[in-house]
Design an enzyme around this catalytic site. Structure first.
Site, PDB file in Angstrom:
ATOM      1  CG  HIS A 220      19.447   0.328 -37.958  1.00  0.00           C
ATOM      2  ND1 HIS A 220      19.114   0.729 -36.557  1.00  0.00           N
ATOM      3  CD2 HIS A 220      18.713   2.039 -38.543  1.00  0.00           C
ATOM      4  CE1 HIS A 220      18.078   1.672 -36.816  1.00  0.00           C
ATOM      5  NE2 HIS A 220      18.438   2.751 -37.422  1.00  0.00           N
TER       6      HIS A 220
ATOM      7  CG  ASN B 276      14.365   3.392 -34.072  1.00  0.00           C
ATOM      8  OD1 ASN B 276      15.136   2.975 -35.006  1.00  0.00           O
ATOM      9  ND2 ASN B 276      14.512   5.173 -34.630  1.00  0.00           N
TER      10      ASN B 276
END
Length: 800
Positions: free
Chosen positions: A183, A256
């Site tokens: 990320h 997510n």
């Protein structure tokens, strides 16, 4: 294998790669050209001495490096060129071979392939055989099971004493400084959450109990696999992390845009990320899964098959962060005032609806604007078009959990909304851009363990691993234990006080002589509160301490099949084409073929279609399944973007290509209609200075033609004049503008004078190609409002 080094620092040894099998009593190590201390340790499985030219290996301890032993290598020459066993008088020349780095476990040439077995949960184990290297911890302890963490029973909680899990996760957490390991590329925004439906009867968490209460939030969207410098439109999972600054402490809902994950046990998290990241010997490919190491791991990890269907779908090519769903992935608990528990899964639903782009479109957007998603979010907030999501929950009790076809503690599974409908309980609005990207987006630290009283954890093993890993990661990434003092991480809705002291980057000045409790010297300082404090749900825990996967986790194909068959035909075609593209990039035929076997277990037609796209004509290999694929699962339209999203121009962008002398009435009519529909009308012109329209008015441009390709827009208008169209026929970028809009299935509105440009771009008349005349605005908006022309797709690209 991890070699330990000893010797003087200035004694460097340059070696060249050597690999040679000896007899049953020994093996030759493999080294690469590098600078290392002159002594290294290697394994040797006998009592004998292994003599290398310039090296003597003395083995004095009982045989069994492979069972935990070790040997020392004493250098006498800087070059390793030949080896022999003390049992043999003949030296054997070693063949040069490119070798891996000294920290890999591929250094010895082994006589047999690892044995492949399957656990009760369907996970694949590769166990060492013969003289093969044994996997160890950094301290040399041989690992018996690298697929499962230590739990209290197969479905019990993960145990803190699991030093193998903690070592593996800790090392992984600290692999990048200071960029996030995963990320890394992200963007953030501030906003608020407002509760609209109280859950006060189910939880003591005030943020979920007080209707109308607004709580400040910070949200970070991100890609997963790529580095900070990668592009926004990679085919990748998107992170959707929300930090609620509640009155009872920070709550981090770290999810997510996909409701399932690749793995079931946290001990495999470093492996899946290492497999997806650029291959370590060459440093590429970046932000891609279309390479051997990723698919090698997936081919050996059947639990990933459900996630594979999701990441090969349009979900991983979102049109905008404003148009993605979010999922908490795991099962959590809500706990009420009486200590009763209700299981919960969290979902975010975008008010604009979910939308994706096509793969060819994504590739071209990355070339035209690699910051497309970040720019889109910033511009929308900056112009007052605040993105909004609904927060929905799936609520269920132990009875449902026990009767559900799959295990709700398995992060590779979901609960279809048709079985447990979403209950919308609130909304989140992002209404303020960040002031500084580094101070806020980069320094924000999320952790799944940050929950207020009234929210608790299930025994999902992956959740337990994340609870440890996220906090551990911040310690190295943000410089130490005081990262919570960084403004973006501080609780804002409540005071915070404890006796934690000092540490790197301490930014507060604690006062007084007492830094502990209980205390008579300072009785008025902060103390525990058994009433208002966090209390874990008293779930009974009973089970044998073991490393094992629950058999209830072992069905790896049924929900993958359910997901695929629940997609519309265009979405299914995109999954097939994505698999063909990705596997075509895999150089190793064995990996491609094993993946076909997995796909066949999901649904025979998937494997057949992908095999056709790969040009594979042989028999599809059989891959044993721990559980047979169920054919009786009901389809779930909620899993499809196209089946549940109503097309709209709201929040979208329309690009209008103009030239000198463009019809002012047509341009103005379309602009007014598009704006009234809630979309942005953006002008593309041969020069950024704009053009003069037919009425003599100057039309400013938002984009110069080469910098404003049609891939940036949801629909387009070509409003050229006759003279302007003649000029555009000489511009490759103008032809591409029209051609790409057509092959990306977009609605194209056009003036009559623009027809020659459409002809040269290969546009074939259909319902999405609209000649604009009287009533141009209404005509265009009505057609563009239906979204892409999916019926056009088979005519512009191969569908396997």
């Amino acid at each position: 294998m991890h070699y330990s080094h000893w010797g003087r620092p200035d004694q460097a040894l340059a070696t060249r790669s050597v690999a040679k099998s000896l007899n049953d009593d020994g093996f030759v190590i493999e080294a690469r050209m590098m600078s290392i201390p002159r002594c290294i340790s290697v394994g040797y499985p006998t009592h004998k001495s292994l003599e290398l030219r310039g090296f003597v290996v003395n083995r004095k301890e009982p045989a069994g490096f492979w069972k935990g032993g070790a040997a020392a290598v004493i250098p006498t020459s800087p070059e390793l060129v030949m080896a022999k066993s003390s049992k043999s008088s003949s030296a054997r020349p070693a063949a040069p071979k490119p070798g891996p780095a000294t920290t890999t476990a591929r250094t010895a040439k082994v006589s047999a392939a690892p044995e492949i077995t399957t656990g009760v949960g369907g996970e694949v184990h590769q166990t060492a055989s013969g003289h093969q290297l044994r996997l160890t911890t950094n301290m040399g302890h041989v690992i018996a099971d690298d697929q499962n963490s230590l739990k209290a029973g197969p479905r019990g909680p993960t145990l803190l004493e699991d030093f193998i899990l903690r070592e593996k996760i800790t090392h992984f957490d600290h692999e990048r400084i200071p960029e996030r390991v995963v990320h890394a590329r992200g963007t953030g925004a501030h906003g608020f959450f407002e509760l609209t439906d109280s859950l006060a009867d189910l939880t003591t968490a005030r943020i979920l109990g007080e209707v109308g209460e607004k709580t400040e939030v910070f949200v970070r969207f991100s890609t997963v696999a790529g580095s900070k410098g990668s592009m926004d439109l990679a085919r990748d999972v998107r992170g959707f992390a929300v930090k609620f600054y509640t009155r009872d402490g920070n709550w981090d809902l770290v999810g997510n845009n996909i409701p399932v994950f690749f793995i079931q046990d946290p001990i495999k998290f470093p492996d899946i990320i290492h497999a997806a990241k650029p291959e370590p010997d060459r440093g590429f490919p970046q932000a891609q899964t279309a390479h051997d190491t990723f698919w090698d791991f997936i081919a050996m990890t059947p639990e990933s098959m459900h996630m594979i269907m999701w990441i090969m779908s349009d979900r991983t090519l979102p049109r905008s962060y404003r148009m993605i769903e979010g999922f908490g992935v795991h099962t959590f608990r809500l706990v009420d005032a009486q200590g009763r528990s209700t299981f919960v899964k969290f979902h975010w639903r975008p008010k604009l609806g979910a939308q994706s782009v096509l793969w060819d479109e994504a590739v071209k957007i990355n070339g035209a604007d690699p910051d497309y998603h970040r720019r889109d979010l910033w511009n929308a907030i900056d112009k007052g078009d605040f993105p909004e999501w609904e927060l929905g929950v799936q609520l269920f009790d132990e009875a449902f959990a026990d009767s559900f076809d799959f295990d709700h503690l398995d992060s590779t599974k979901l609960i279809p909304e048709e079985l447990v409908p979403l209950r919308i309980i609130g909304r989140m609005v992002l209404d303020r851009n960040i002031d500084n990207h580094f101070a806020e987006t980069e320094q924000v630290a999320f952790c799944t363990a940050n929950v207020p009283p009234g929210i608790d954890f299930s025994d999902d093993p992956l959740l337990h691993g994340r609870n440890f890993s996220y906090h551990d990661t911040q310690l190295i990434r943000l410089g130490g234990p005081n990262f919570h003092q960084i403004p973006i991480n501080q609780p804002k809705g409540c005071p915070f006080a404890n006796f934690q002291r000092d540490g790197h980057m301490q930014m507060t000045v604690p006062k007084g002589r007492v830094a502990y409790q209980p205390s008579l010297l300072d009785p008025r300082n902060a103390r525990e509160d058994p009433v208002a404090g966090f209390k874990s749900f008293p779930a009974p825990v009973e089970g044998t301490k073991l490393r094992a996967r629950s058999e209830t986790f072992s069905d790896h194909y049924s929900q993958a099949r359910q997901f695929f068959l629940s997609q519309t035909e265009p979405e299914q075609n995109h999954i097939i084409n994505a698999l063909v593209f990705e596997l075509s990039k895999v150089e190793t035929a064995e990996i491609r073929e094993r993946m076909l076997g997995h796909l066949s277990n999901i649904e025979t037609s998937i494997a057949t279609r992908v095999a056709t796209g790969l040009g594979f004509a042989g028999a599809i290999p059989v891959v044993d399944a721990a559980q047979p694929t169920r054919r009786d699962l009901e389809l779930s339209p909620a899993l499809s973007i196209l089946a549940k999203t109503t097309p709209s121009l709201l929040g979208r962008m329309v690009g209008c290509l103009v030239t000198e002398g463009s019809d002012a009435s047509l341009v103005n009519a379309v602009r007014d209609a598009v704006t009234d529909a809630g979309a942005k009308f953006l002008v593309v012109a041969p020069t950024v200075g704009g053009v003069t329209l037919s009425d003599g008015a100057t039309q400013a441009a938002d984009y110069q033609l080469q910098g404003g390709p049609s891939v940036l827009f949801d629909a387009v208008v070509v409003a050229a004049s006759e003279e302007g169209a003649a000029q555009l026929l000489k511009e490759a970028s103008a032809i591409d503008f029209v051609h790409n809009a057509f092959v990306h299935l977009k609605v194209i509105g056009h003036s009559r004078a623009s027809q020659p440009l459409l002809d040269k771009a290969g546009v074939v008349p259909d319902a999405g190609v609209v000649a604009l005349g009287k009533g141009a605005g209404a005509t265009f908006v009505k057609t563009a409002g239906v979204g892409r022309l999916w019926d056009r797709e088979p005519s512009v690209r191969t569908v396997f």
